[in-house]
Design a protein around this motif. Structure first.
Motif, PDB file in Angstrom:
ATOM      1  N   UNK A  27      33.565  43.391  45.449  1.00 28.14           N
ATOM      2  CA  UNK A  27      33.763  43.069  44.027  1.00 28.14           C
ATOM      3  C   UNK A  27      32.960  41.847  43.619  1.00 28.14           C
ATOM      4  N   UNK A  59      29.949  41.830  41.188  1.00 28.48           N
ATOM      5  CA  UNK A  59      30.008  43.001  40.307  1.00 28.48           C
ATOM      6  C   UNK A  59      30.327  42.557  38.876  1.00 28.48           C
ATOM      7  N   UNK A  60      30.289  43.505  37.944  1.00 24.53           N
ATOM      8  CA  UNK A  60      30.578  43.192  36.542  1.00 24.53           C
ATOM      9  C   UNK A  60      32.065  42.885  36.359  1.00 24.53           C
ATOM     10  N   UNK A  61      32.396  42.237  35.228  1.00 24.82           N
ATOM     11  CA  UNK A  61      33.780  41.892  34.915  1.00 24.82           C
ATOM     12  C   UNK A  61      34.648  43.147  34.873  1.00 24.82           C
ATOM     13  N   UNK A  72      35.459  44.423  38.364  1.00 26.84           N
ATOM     14  CA  UNK A  72      36.456  43.580  39.033  1.00 26.84           C
ATOM     15  C   UNK A  72      37.852  43.910  38.516  1.00 26.84           C
ATOM     16  N   UNK A  73      37.975  44.042  37.175  1.00 26.75           N
ATOM     17  CA  UNK A  73      39.275  44.394  36.587  1.00 26.75           C
ATOM     18  C   UNK A  73      39.730  45.771  37.085  1.00 26.75           C
ATOM     19  N   UNK A  95      41.087  45.446  40.783  1.00 26.27           N
ATOM     20  CA  UNK A  95      42.371  44.766  40.971  1.00 26.27           C
ATOM     21  C   UNK A  95      43.460  45.266  40.018  1.00 26.27           C
TER      22      UNK A  95
END
Lengths: 161, 126
Positions: B47, B50-52, B55-56, B59
């Motif tokens: 992650x 990686x882009x936001x 990541x969201x 998780x």
């Protein structure tokens, strides 16, 4: 008092007088990596906090953590984590009463060094492999249905599901 | 009225004034961190960078969120008890020692809370 011999008594050997040995060095490094991993934990928590805070703040923190100096710190933390992990397991075996023979201690010491290096390289490979997944994503969507149909076709019970 | 005998009050406490609890908690957290580290590090490493949105997405999965929460919580405790021993070993002045031990406890608890809160916020808002 009766301390006439002051200055002439044998001193307790100081740390610096010892010849470096694998046992003592690894023990010191275990402590150093433990303290150093504080930095890694701060960076990791900061990164999670930024991700929860929102895209703008995440962009800033992600830029810092994945800058060349951030990458260097994270790589160091990666090795420190695996070293502390492997040597920690060595410590747990000692706590349980195993592996105290000098020959064993030396062997497990070198094993910890090798294992921590291998795990670090493995982690970097896994990270780099995922880094390429952005570009491979387009190809991946094309390849995925082909794999899925192949697995369904090869399973006789596929029709029941 | 004291019902406990002086011997009962002293037994198992050692010269430090408390028992083997600290040592034992270090072992428990060490053992817990063996599987937790293996489960946490690789997805986290993927992650990272990686882009936001990616990541969201990672998780917001209950499995990855739970692993991250446990890893952060246990690590915060393990880090706190480890740094405590290092401070006790090398900082000899009473004032500095007390101050650093206080700071250590507060910073590690705050870091653990911040990490867990952040992961939960990601997990629950997705």
């Amino acid at each position: 008092m009766a301390d006439v011999n002051r200055g002439d008594r044998p001193l307790s050997p100081h740390l610096l007088i010892y010849r470096p040995q694998i046992t003592s060095m690894l023990s010191i490094v275990h402590r150093v990596t433990g303290v150093g991993l504080f930095v890694g934990f701060v960076l990791g928590v900061w990164w999670f906090f930024a991700a929860a805070a929102g895209p703008e703040y995440f962009e800033l923190v992600d830029w810092i953590v994945t800058s060349w100096i951030g990458n260097l710190v994270m790589l160091g933390c990666c090795w420190a984590l695996w070293y502390h992990f492997c040597n920690g397991i060595r410590h747990l075996f000692w706590d349980a009463g195993y592996g105290f023979e000098l020959e064993t201690v030396t062997k497990t010491g070198y094993a910890v060094l090798i294992a921590s290096g291998v795990l670090t390289v493995l982690t970097v490979i896994v990270m780099l492999a995922s880094g390429g997944s952005d570009e491979a994503a387009a190809n991946g969507t094309a390849a995925e249905p082909a794999v899925r149909t192949a697995s369904v076709a090869s399973t006789p019970t596929g029709a029941d599901i | 009225m004291a019902f406990r005998t002086p011997r009962q009050n002293a037994q198992g406490m050692g010269s430090a004034g408390y028992g083997t609890g600290h040592w034992w908690m270090q072992r428990i957290t060490s053992i817990a961190l063996i599987p937790l580290t293996l489960l946490f590090v690789f997805p986290f490493g993927q992650a990272l960078g990686e882009s936001h949105a990616a990541v969201l997405a990672l998780y917001s999965s209950p499995w990855h969120a739970l692993v991250a929460v446990l890893f952060i919580g246990v690590t915060a405790h393990h880090l706190m008890s480890g740094l405590q021993v290092v401070i006790e070993d090398y900082v000899h002045s009473k004032g500095w020692r007390t101050g650093m031990l206080l700071a250590n406890t507060m910073i590690c608890v705050a870091l653990g809370a911040a990490g867990i809160f952040s992961v939960l916020r990601i997990a629950f808002s997705a």
